[in-house]
Design a protein around this motif. Structure first.
Motif, PDB file in Angstrom:
ATOM      1  N   GLU A 100      50.908  24.755   9.524  1.00  0.00           N
ATOM      2  CA  GLU A 100      51.526  26.079   9.546  1.00  0.00           C
ATOM      3  C   GLU A 100      50.468  27.136   9.308  1.00  0.00           C
ATOM      4  O   GLU A 100      49.653  27.029   8.388  1.00  0.00           O
ATOM      5  CB  GLU A 100      52.595  26.180   8.456  1.00  0.00           C
ATOM      6  N   SER A 101      50.476  28.119  10.150  1.00  0.00           N
ATOM      7  CA  SER A 101      49.536  29.217   9.976  1.00  0.00           C
ATOM      8  C   SER A 101      50.230  30.510  10.370  1.00  0.00           C
ATOM      9  O   SER A 101      50.712  30.638  11.500  1.00  0.00           O
ATOM     10  CB  SER A 101      48.294  28.972  10.846  1.00  0.00           C
ATOM     11  N   TYR A 102      50.314  31.425   9.443  1.00  0.00           N
ATOM     12  CA  TYR A 102      50.960  32.722   9.681  1.00  0.00           C
ATOM     13  C   TYR A 102      52.362  32.525  10.275  1.00  0.00           C
ATOM     14  O   TYR A 102      52.757  33.227  11.205  1.00  0.00           O
ATOM     15  CB  TYR A 102      50.098  33.592  10.598  1.00  0.00           C
ATOM     16  N   GLY A 103      53.078  31.561   9.743  1.00  0.00           N
ATOM     17  CA  GLY A 103      54.454  31.351  10.159  1.00  0.00           C
ATOM     18  C   GLY A 103      54.623  30.582  11.456  1.00  0.00           C
ATOM     19  O   GLY A 103      55.746  30.376  11.911  1.00  0.00           O
ATOM     20  N   ARG A 104      53.510  30.145  12.039  1.00  0.00           N
ATOM     21  CA  ARG A 104      53.614  29.382  13.284  1.00  0.00           C
ATOM     22  C   ARG A 104      53.227  27.936  13.042  1.00  0.00           C
ATOM     23  O   ARG A 104      52.288  27.645  12.310  1.00  0.00           O
ATOM     24  CB  ARG A 104      52.685  29.972  14.356  1.00  0.00           C
ATOM     25  N   LEU A 105      53.939  27.040  13.703  1.00  0.00           N
ATOM     26  CA  LEU A 105      53.664  25.611  13.571  1.00  0.00           C
ATOM     27  C   LEU A 105      52.857  25.121  14.761  1.00  0.00           C
ATOM     28  O   LEU A 105      53.176  25.419  15.909  1.00  0.00           O
ATOM     29  CB  LEU A 105      54.976  24.828  13.495  1.00  0.00           C
ATOM     30  N   THR A 106      51.815  24.358  14.440  1.00  0.00           N
ATOM     31  CA  THR A 106      50.992  23.773  15.495  1.00  0.00           C
ATOM     32  C   THR A 106      50.978  22.268  15.312  1.00  0.00           C
ATOM     33  O   THR A 106      50.723  21.792  14.198  1.00  0.00           O
ATOM     34  CB  THR A 106      49.532  24.281  15.388  1.00  0.00           C
ATOM     35  N   PRO A 107      51.242  21.478  16.360  1.00  0.00           N
ATOM     36  CA  PRO A 107      51.162  20.018  16.221  1.00  0.00           C
ATOM     37  C   PRO A 107      49.729  19.593  15.885  1.00  0.00           C
ATOM     38  O   PRO A 107      48.778  20.135  16.439  1.00  0.00           O
ATOM     39  CB  PRO A 107      51.565  19.500  17.610  1.00  0.00           C
ATOM     40  N   VAL A 108      49.602  18.671  14.953  1.00  0.00           N
ATOM     41  CA  VAL A 108      48.284  18.179  14.556  1.00  0.00           C
ATOM     42  C   VAL A 108      48.042  16.792  15.132  1.00  0.00           C
ATOM     43  O   VAL A 108      47.015  16.529  15.765  1.00  0.00           O
ATOM     44  CB  VAL A 108      48.155  18.141  13.023  1.00  0.00           C
ATOM     45  N   ARG A 109      48.985  15.885  14.924  1.00  0.00           N
ATOM     46  CA  ARG A 109      48.822  14.537  15.469  1.00  0.00           C
ATOM     47  C   ARG A 109      50.165  13.809  15.421  1.00  0.00           C
ATOM     48  O   ARG A 109      51.080  14.206  14.701  1.00  0.00           O
ATOM     49  CB  ARG A 109      47.779  13.731  14.705  1.00  0.00           C
ATOM     50  N   THR A 110      50.241  12.753  16.197  1.00  0.00           N
ATOM     51  CA  THR A 110      51.415  11.887  16.205  1.00  0.00           C
ATOM     52  C   THR A 110      50.967  10.482  15.840  1.00  0.00           C
ATOM     53  O   THR A 110      49.990   9.980  16.400  1.00  0.00           O
ATOM     54  CB  THR A 110      52.083  11.891  17.592  1.00  0.00           C
ATOM     55  N   THR A 153      70.026  15.711  -2.162  1.00  0.00           N
ATOM     56  CA  THR A 153      70.349  16.264  -0.848  1.00  0.00           C
ATOM     57  C   THR A 153      69.766  17.649  -0.616  1.00  0.00           C
ATOM     58  O   THR A 153      69.566  18.052   0.517  1.00  0.00           O
ATOM     59  CB  THR A 153      71.882  16.344  -0.641  1.00  0.00           C
ATOM     60  N   THR A 154      69.482  18.372  -1.685  1.00  0.00           N
ATOM     61  CA  THR A 154      68.998  19.744  -1.493  1.00  0.00           C
ATOM     62  C   THR A 154      67.576  19.951  -1.981  1.00  0.00           C
ATOM     63  O   THR A 154      66.950  20.955  -1.641  1.00  0.00           O
ATOM     64  CB  THR A 154      69.893  20.750  -2.251  1.00  0.00           C
ATOM     65  N   GLY A 155      67.056  19.028  -2.774  1.00  0.00           N
ATOM     66  CA  GLY A 155      65.795  19.287  -3.455  1.00  0.00           C
ATOM     67  C   GLY A 155      64.558  18.704  -2.804  1.00  0.00           C
ATOM     68  O   GLY A 155      63.467  18.851  -3.339  1.00  0.00           O
ATOM     69  N   ILE A 156      64.692  18.046  -1.655  1.00  0.00           N
ATOM     70  CA  ILE A 156      63.532  17.384  -1.063  1.00  0.00           C
ATOM     71  C   ILE A 156      62.892  18.228   0.032  1.00  0.00           C
ATOM     72  O   ILE A 156      61.711  18.564  -0.025  1.00  0.00           O
ATOM     73  CB  ILE A 156      63.924  16.004  -0.493  1.00  0.00           C
ATOM     74  N   ASN A 157      63.663  18.552   1.037  1.00  0.00           N
ATOM     75  CA  ASN A 157      63.068  19.106   2.255  1.00  0.00           C
ATOM     76  C   ASN A 157      63.016  20.627   2.265  1.00  0.00           C
ATOM     77  O   ASN A 157      63.891  21.304   1.746  1.00  0.00           O
ATOM     78  CB  ASN A 157      63.856  18.649   3.483  1.00  0.00           C
ATOM     79  N   ARG A 158      61.975  21.128   2.894  1.00  0.00           N
ATOM     80  CA  ARG A 158      61.875  22.532   3.281  1.00  0.00           C
ATOM     81  C   ARG A 158      61.969  22.529   4.799  1.00  0.00           C
ATOM     82  O   ARG A 158      61.087  22.018   5.488  1.00  0.00           O
ATOM     83  CB  ARG A 158      60.522  23.121   2.887  1.00  0.00           C
ATOM     84  N   ILE A 159      63.039  23.035   5.341  1.00  0.00           N
ATOM     85  CA  ILE A 159      63.275  22.954   6.780  1.00  0.00           C
ATOM     86  C   ILE A 159      62.637  24.159   7.491  1.00  0.00           C
ATOM     87  O   ILE A 159      62.782  25.292   7.018  1.00  0.00           O
ATOM     88  CB  ILE A 159      64.782  22.933   7.104  1.00  0.00           C
ATOM     89  N   PHE A 160      61.968  23.872   8.582  1.00  0.00           N
ATOM     90  CA  PHE A 160      61.410  24.947   9.415  1.00  0.00           C
ATOM     91  C   PHE A 160      62.330  25.139  10.606  1.00  0.00           C
ATOM     92  O   PHE A 160      62.619  24.187  11.333  1.00  0.00           O
ATOM     93  CB  PHE A 160      60.004  24.592   9.890  1.00  0.00           C
ATOM     94  N   THR A 161      62.783  26.337  10.782  1.00  0.00           N
ATOM     95  CA  THR A 161      63.718  26.588  11.883  1.00  0.00           C
ATOM     96  C   THR A 161      63.015  27.163  13.101  1.00  0.00           C
ATOM     97  O   THR A 161      63.595  27.244  14.166  1.00  0.00           O
ATOM     98  CB  THR A 161      64.827  27.567  11.440  1.00  0.00           C
ATOM     99  N   ALA A 162      61.773  27.581  12.935  1.00  0.00           N
ATOM    100  CA  ALA A 162      61.061  28.212  14.060  1.00  0.00           C
ATOM    101  C   ALA A 162      60.783  27.184  15.150  1.00  0.00           C
ATOM    102  O   ALA A 162      60.601  26.020  14.870  1.00  0.00           O
ATOM    103  CB  ALA A 162      59.764  28.809  13.587  1.00  0.00           C
TER     104      ALA A 162
END
Ligand code: FE2
Length: 162
Positions: A100-110, A153-162
């Protein structure tokens, strides 16, 4: 919470020292000898990946869960609010990592993880990833999260919606 399966006891012991000591060896051992895996862990939920709670630390430091992934199922792209570590008990799991950089997600690897393999840990809650089942079969993965059961159920993930 019910008593721990004996084959998961060494993993729970190692997890008590997380994130300051690595539990990879204990996790790998649990994945390579999944006698703890019961038939219901292979029963997924058609509406989404399914968590099965395997163990709750009495001091609320961590939980151990199995996750069942039916063909085509995937997590959202997410980061973590807590430390976590996981690996594959059955099947072949795909993990995409992002930056994540400046609110944008870039794929790094699979990466593709086979049964018995431990995935890269996220001990500082900095990783962003999406986990998916790209195979025609069911996958069962084994996860440790540094979270109390009440917040599972609520305390693990931070979801990215972008
Ligand atoms: Fe995750």
């Amino acid at each position: 919470m019910s008593p721990i399966h004996p084959m998961l006891a060494p993993l729970a012991q190692a997890a008590r020292h997380m994130p300051y000591a690595d539990c990879a060896a204990a996790l790998r051992a649990a994945l390579k000898a999944p006698g703890w895996l019961r038939p219901e862990h292979r029963v997924g939920d058609p509406t989404g990946y399914m968590r099965h709670l395997l163990y709750v630390d009495p001091q609320n430091h961590f939980v151990i869960t199995a996750i069942t992934w039916l063909p085509g199922q995937a997590s959202p792209v997410h980061g973590h609010q807590v430390w976590c570590a996981y690996g594959v008990a059955e099947g072949e799991l795909t993990e995409e990592r992002f930056r994540e950089s400046y609110g944008r997600l870039t794929p790094v690897r699979t990466s593709v993880y086979q049964a018995g393999e431990v995935a890269e840990h996220d001990l500082e809650g900095k990783s962003i990833h999406r986990v998916s089942n790209r195979t025609p079969g069911t996958i069962v993965s084994l996860h440790l999260y540094g979270v109390s059961a009440e917040r599972l159920t609520t305390g693990i993930n931070r979801i990215f919606t972008a």
